[in-house]
Structures are given as C-alpha cells and as structure tokens.
Write an enzyme that holds these catalytic residues in place. Structure first.
Site, PDB file in Angstrom:
ATOM      1  N   LYS A   1      24.663  -5.247  -6.100  1.00  0.00           N
ATOM      2  CA  LYS A   1      26.252  -5.324  -6.754  1.00  0.00           C
ATOM      3  C   LYS A   1      27.229  -4.672  -5.950  1.00  0.00           C
ATOM      4  CE  LYS A   1      24.584  -4.442 -11.641  1.00  0.00           C
ATOM      5  NZ  LYS A   1      24.564  -3.397 -12.466  1.00  0.00           N
TER       6      LYS A   1
ATOM      7  N   ARG B   1      11.830   3.347   1.063  1.00  0.00           N
ATOM      8  CA  ARG B   1      11.596   2.528   2.484  1.00  0.00           C
ATOM      9  C   ARG B   1      12.934   1.570   2.424  1.00  0.00           C
ATOM     10  NH1 ARG B   1       6.413  -0.771   3.890  1.00  0.00           N
ATOM     11  NH2 ARG B   1       5.926   1.191   4.435  1.00  0.00           N
TER      12      ARG B   1
ATOM     13  N   HIS C   1       7.686   6.355  10.215  1.00  0.00           N
ATOM     14  CA  HIS C   1       7.023   6.275   8.981  1.00  0.00           C
ATOM     15  C   HIS C   1       6.104   7.176   8.940  1.00  0.00           C
ATOM     16  CE1 HIS C   1       4.765   4.452   5.763  1.00  0.00           C
ATOM     17  NE2 HIS C   1       4.520   3.261   6.436  1.00  0.00           N
TER      18      HIS C   1
ATOM     19  N   ARG D   1       0.872  -1.453   0.015  1.00  0.00           N
ATOM     20  CA  ARG D   1       0.046   0.014  -0.056  1.00  0.00           C
ATOM     21  C   ARG D   1       0.871   1.205   0.033  1.00  0.00           C
ATOM     22  NH1 ARG D   1      -2.820  -2.532   3.059  1.00  0.00           N
ATOM     23  NH2 ARG D   1      -1.185  -3.900   3.100  1.00  0.00           N
ATOM     24  N   THR D   2       1.942   1.382   0.681  1.00  0.00           N
ATOM     25  CA  THR D   2       2.675   2.603   0.856  1.00  0.00           C
ATOM     26  C   THR D   2       3.411   2.843  -0.664  1.00  0.00           C
ATOM     27  OG1 THR D   2       3.026   2.189   3.000  1.00  0.00           O
ATOM     28  CG2 THR D   2       4.293   3.990   1.893  1.00  0.00           C
TER      29      THR D   2
HETATM   30  C1  NCD Z   1       3.132  -0.103   8.286  1.00  0.00           C
HETATM   31  C2  NCD Z   1       4.519  -0.303   7.734  1.00  0.00           C
HETATM   32  O1  NCD Z   1       5.013  -0.677   6.835  1.00  0.00           O
HETATM   33  O2  NCD Z   1       5.309   0.166   8.864  1.00  0.00           O
HETATM   34  N1  NCD Z   1       2.348  -0.287   7.044  1.00  0.00           N
HETATM   35  C3  NCD Z   1       1.973   0.564   6.234  1.00  0.00           C
HETATM   36  O3  NCD Z   1       2.891   1.518   5.991  1.00  0.00           O
HETATM   37  N2  NCD Z   1       1.087   0.601   5.408  1.00  0.00           N
HETATM   38  C4  NCD Z   1       2.587  -1.222   9.316  1.00  0.00           C
HETATM   39  C5  NCD Z   1       3.062  -2.559   9.118  1.00  0.00           C
HETATM   40  O4  NCD Z   1       3.945  -2.869   8.397  1.00  0.00           O
HETATM   41  O5  NCD Z   1       2.728  -3.384   9.919  1.00  0.00           O
END
Ligand code: NCD
Length: 365
Positions: free
Chosen positions: A80, A101, A129, A51-52
């Site tokens: 690499k 990320r 986050h 989703r992110t």
């Molecule tokens: C969260 C994350 O990645 O920290 N999810 C997200 O961003 N949608 C929470 C999770 O992974 O549990």
C-alpha cells in the site's frame, strides 16, 4: 537494541557460546521447550524462502514461543506504499523479536534502526545472510572440531551469493584460513570482500578454474547455486558449465574427510549421486541451522535490553550517495545515507558495505 545484521556483530566468544548452546539443545531438547513461552517471533519475508523462514518458525515453536508474520511482500502494507521503517516500527509493537528477509542490500540495518526489538537479518539482497553462516559454522565445527588452518573452497555464484559473503566474514576471524575461489569470471567474489575482509584478515586466497583442479587440497567445499533473480539487465549468465558442477566422480579426488556444504536450494550444481556420500553434509546443515537459530533467539532475547547504538555518519561524507543501485538507500523512504570513512580516504556505505572512492570519481564494487 542488540540485533544480528552481519555475522561480525557477534564476537568470537558469542559464536562459541551459540555453538555450545546449539550442541546442548541437540543433547537435551526437553530442557529448552518452555524457554520462550509467552514470547513472539515475527517473520517478515519480502522475498521467497522456504527453509530459512520455516527454520526460524520451527526454532521458535521448539522453544515454546509463538510465531506471526508474512511470507510475501504483497501481503504486507508495503504493497500500500508503507515504508520499510514504518513496517518495522509497527511489527516491533507486536513481537518480541523479528526475523526479516528483503531483496535490497542493507534493508536489515534500516529495519533494525526502527524496530525497537531485536531484529535478525535473514538475508538482505546479495549482501549477507548471517544465520545461514551460523548453520555453516556449526556443521564445520561438528565435522572438524574447529576452524583454524582449514582450506575452504567456494564454488558457484560468489558475486551475488550472500551466504558466501557472510561465511567468509566469519572465517576471517580464525587463524591460517586458506580459500580457493571457483567461479565463472562474471560471478567472481566482489572486490570489497577480497580487499576489505580477506586481505585485512590476512586470509590467503587463490582462484581456480574448476572443481576438479581445486578439490584435492580442500577440507571444506562450499557449493552455491547461480542467483539468477539478482542479475541486472547488463550482467546476464546463461549456462552452468560442468567445471562448476560437483558429482560423485569428482568426489573421488577429494580428501576422505572433506565436507561438502550447500545453503540450499540446490538446482543442478550438485548431482544427486553425491547425496549418499557421508562427506555430503548439506542436509545435516539444515538441521544445524534450526538449532543455531534457537540458540540465537535465546541469546538476543536475553540481551534485548542492551543498547545496540545507531550508526553515525562520518562528517566528511555529507552529501555522498551510495553508488550501489541495489542498496536500500535508493528508493526507500527514511533511509538516510550513512558512511564510514576508511584510513585510505574511501568511504563504506554502512548499509550495504560497498565502497565509494571520491578522488577517482564514484567507484563501487
Ligand atoms: C540461500 C539464500 O537465501 O541466500 N538459501 C538459504 O538461505 N537457505 C541461498 C540461495 O538462495 O541460493
């Protein structure tokens, strides 16, 4: 270069502005669909995400911009042997803005110091986050009209749940916030957040042993999954007890206007019988995340020329090494140790925010 690494990088006025823009996008989407024509977002995902990453991509596409990137570290030159600093510098030559990320705490700050374009932290290890927090804030704002005076329960993995850490950092700026922490003892909130964030902001908190016990007083219940992928060998955790699982029966004890949030993915901590309850806001939260990311991309691109400033190391910290083994300063080339000196003589790692006490030996939360 202005970037978003931690939610505290945004002032309260900026947060308010982002929420206003997101509400305007919801009301008039057509007015925004050409705003990023000719601009590119790079999504660098060194850790799995649906989703992110897709939320960022959808946000840029709805602004009329383009998207490049990868969703797996194995597809990048890191496989690499390239350093994260070099990867960020190279991608900054192709894109106008980066969303990244990474599994290491503090990786976003390191990348932002090298990218040359605004960088958005889309999750750095168990650290923070901030764009999930933007989604959380808009969801609470639309449901409650504000934040002052709220009692917020956090349930589940409060140790590794980076969304919890960022959301608490954001709530710390509002008045009279009370929090109730509901977690198994081995997954309780890190000390640096209790003492460094909540105590400093005058936030009141208490610990509760079960959802049932805490739920009657809550305005917001923030549920999280157990972050099994972040456990080291020493800190295993096996079963999710019923005390930390929300179901329709427990919702009977809640206020009629309490809202339930969850960053998702859900595993088994919220039973599906809660989904039809109008107080369950977690799917609305997903939509709000996209609108807030649109607002954030517009905001950062508009301020892309501004200097963000490179953090400086405290002179007394020379020679210190961060004690957090998940910190990006361990094992990543080009990551010099950087610390801030606190009033009580301790040091805070600028990448991962863990504290180091030199008088009583190395201490890390
Ligand atoms: C969260 C994350 O990645 O920290 N999810 C997200 O961003 N949608 C929470 C999770 O992974 O549990």
């Amino acid at each position: 270069m202005k970037s978003l690494i931690d939610i505290t990088d945004l002032s309260e006025a900026e947060l308010r502005g982002l929420m206003d823009t997101a509400c305007d996008i919801i009301a008039h989407p057509g007015e925004y669909c050409e705003k990023c024509r000719g601009r590119k977002l790079a999504t660098l995902f060194f850790e799995p995400s649906t989703r992110t990453r897709l939320s960022f991509e959808a946000a840029m596409l709805e602004l009329g911009g383009g998207v490049i990137g990868f969703s797996d570290a194995d597809c990048s030159s890191v496989s690499k042997g390239e350093s994260l600093a070099d990867t960020a510098r190279v991608i900054g030559c192709y894109a106008d803005i980066i969303a990244m990320r990474h599994p290491k705490d503090g990786a976003a700050l390191l990348a932002s110091m090298n990218a040359g374009v605004p960088l958005i932290n889309a999750g750095d290890g168990g650290h923070c986050h901030p764009t999930q927090t933007l989604a959380d804030l808009l969801t609470v704002y639309r449901a409650k009209g504000g934040f002052d005076g709220l009692t917020v329960g956090f349930c589940g993995d409060l140790k590794y749940g980076r969304t919890v850490h960022s959301f608490i950092n954001a709530l710390a700026r509002y008045k009279d916030i009370k929090t109730v922490l509901i977690s198994p003892p081995e997954l309780c909130l890190p000390e640096y957040i209790k003492t460094g964030v909540m105590a400093r902001a005058g936030m009141v908190w208490r610990e509760a042993g079960s959802i049932e016990e805490a739920i009657p007083e809550l305005d917001v219940l923030y549920m999280t999954r157990i972050q099994r992928e972040r456990f080291g060998n020493s800190d295993g955790y096996s079963e999710l007890e019923d005390a930390f699982v929300l179901d329709a029966e427990k919702m009977k004890g809640a206020k009629p206007d309490m809202c339930v949030l969850h960053p998702l993915p859900r595993v088994d901590e919220i039973s599906t019988d809660v989904d039809p309850d109008p107080r369950a806001k977690y799917f609305e939260q997903v939509k709000n995340g996209k609108y807030m990311r649109m607002a954030l991309i517009l905001h950062l691109l508009a301020h892309a020329g501004e200097q963000g400033g490179r953090p400086a190391n405290a002179p007394e910290a020379h020679g210190l090494v961060c004690a957090n083994e998940r910190c990006v300063t361990h094992g990543e080339r080009g990551a010099e140790q950087l610390f801030r000196r606190n009033a009580d003589g301790s040091f805070t790692c600028l990448y991962c925010e863990s504290e180091l006490r030199t008088s009583a030996g190395l201490h890390n939360d």
